[in-house]
Design a protein around this motif. Structure first.
Motif, PDB file in Angstrom:
ATOM      1  N   ASN A  17      10.751 120.420 -24.621  1.00  0.00           N
ATOM      2  CA  ASN A  17       9.741 120.806 -25.690  1.00  0.00           C
ATOM      3  C   ASN A  17       9.186 122.277 -25.643  1.00  0.00           C
ATOM      4  O   ASN A  17       9.145 122.658 -24.513  1.00  0.00           O
ATOM      5  N   LYS A  18       8.800 122.705 -26.669  1.00  0.00           N
ATOM      6  CA  LYS A  18       7.826 124.107 -26.823  1.00  0.00           C
ATOM      7  C   LYS A  18       6.849 123.508 -27.260  1.00  0.00           C
ATOM      8  O   LYS A  18       6.560 123.040 -28.435  1.00  0.00           O
ATOM      9  N   LYS A  19       5.576 123.750 -26.625  1.00  0.00           N
ATOM     10  CA  LYS A  19       4.259 123.561 -27.210  1.00  0.00           C
ATOM     11  C   LYS A  19       3.122 124.751 -27.011  1.00  0.00           C
ATOM     12  O   LYS A  19       3.625 125.589 -26.380  1.00  0.00           O
ATOM     13  N   SER A  20       1.899 124.577 -27.651  1.00  0.00           N
ATOM     14  CA  SER A  20       0.916 125.757 -27.209  1.00  0.00           C
ATOM     15  C   SER A  20      -0.349 125.066 -27.085  1.00  0.00           C
ATOM     16  O   SER A  20      -0.819 124.179 -27.840  1.00  0.00           O
ATOM     17  N   LEU A  21      -1.093 125.619 -26.147  1.00  0.00           N
ATOM     18  CA  LEU A  21      -2.397 125.245 -25.947  1.00  0.00           C
ATOM     19  C   LEU A  21      -3.366 126.304 -26.519  1.00  0.00           C
ATOM     20  O   LEU A  21      -2.974 127.657 -26.558  1.00  0.00           O
TER      21      LEU A  21
END
Lengths: 115, 109
Positions: A17-21
Motif C-alpha cells: 500500500n501507499k498511505k500518508s500521515l
C-alpha cells in the motif's frame, strides 16, 4: 490539548500500500519533527524541518518520504513498508530548532500496523 | 550503550508515596527535558532545565551538570500519575534530542 494534531490516529496497511500521515500545528512554530517509537525502544528522530526546509534525515529508509508544504503542515508518505515499520509515529513542533532547548510539543501519534 | 540511561525501568508505588526517577547521561548537554507519555501515546513536556531545580505542582526536577544526572520527583503520588516518564537531552553539537528508554510508573490506589 497540545495544539499539534495528527491523522489518522490508527492505520493498518499492507506492504504494497501507499498511505500518508498528516501532522498540523496551530502554534506558529517554525520547526517540525517526525519521530518513530517502537515497542520497548527509545524515541527515534526521523526527520526535522525548519521553515519548511529539511535539516535532518537520520538515515531513514527511502520508503518513508516526508513533505513540509508550509510551516504548519508536515506529511509522512509511506510506501512498500515492512512489518518491522509497525510503530507509533509521533509528530512534534517547537518554536525553532532545538539548539537552545526550546520545548517540543507532541501530537497524539499515529499507531501504524503493517501486515 | 545508550547515551541516556534511566532507572528504574519499571516502578510500582502506592498512592501517596514519594517517587524518584533517575536519568544519567554521558555527553555534554545544553538542556534536559522530562516528558510524560500516557497510554495511547500522547507526550507532554513536563520540564526543560539546564541547571538547578524546577517545580510544578507535585512535580520537581533537578539536574546536576557536573555529575551528569537528573532526577524527577513526584510528591503525594496519585493513580493519575501512572504513565511513562522519559528523559531526553540536547547535546551541545546536535540539533536534536536523544531520548532515554523511559520509566513505566504505576501508582496503585
Amino acid at each position: 490539548e497540545t495544539g499539534v494534531t495528527q491523522t489518522p490516529r490508527h492505520l493498518v496497511m499492507g506492504m504494497t500500500n501507499k498511505k500518508s500521515l498528516k501532522c498540523e500545528q496551530h502554534l506558529g512554530h517554525n520547526a517540525m519533527y517526525w519521530y518513530k517509537q517502537s515497542a520497548k525502544k527509545p524515541l527515534e528522530l526521523m526527520f526535522v524541518y525548519s521553515l519548511e526546509e529539511r535539516v535532518e534525515n537520520n538515515s531513514v529508509p527511502s520508503r518513508f518520504s516526508p513533505e513540509c508544504p508550509n510551516s504548519s503542515h508536515l506529511f509522512l508518505h509511506l510506501h512498500t513498508l515492512q512489518p518491522e515499520d509497525s510503530a507509533l509515529y509521533l509528530c512534534a513542533s517547537s518554536q525553532d530548532l532545538d539548539r537552545v532547548g526550546y520545548e517540543q510539543y507532541f501530537g497524539p501519534g499515529t499507531r501504524l500496523t503493517v501486515t | 550503550k545508550n547515551e541516556v540511561e534511566q532507572s528504574p525501568q519499571n516502578l510500582t508505588a502506592q498512592e501517596g508515596e514519594f517517587i524518584t526517577i533517575n536519568c544519567s547521561y554521558s555527553v555534554g548537554i545544553s538542556a534536559l527535558h522530562w516528558l510524560q507519555q500516557h497510554p495511547g501515546g500522547g507526550i507532554v513536556s513536563l520540564f526543560m532545565l539546564s541547571s538547578g531545580k524546577k517545580k510544578h505542582g507535585r512535580l520537581i526536577a533537578t539536574i546536576n551538570i557536573q555529575e551528569k544526572h537528573s532526577s524527577l520527583h513526584i510528591t503525594a503520588s496519585h493513580p493519575r500519575d501512572s504513565a511513562v516518564y522519559i528523559c531526553a537531552v540536547l547535546t551541545y553539537s546536535a540539533r536534536q534530542l536523544t531520548f532515554g528508554s523511559g520509566t513505566q510508573l504505576t501508582v496503585l490506589p
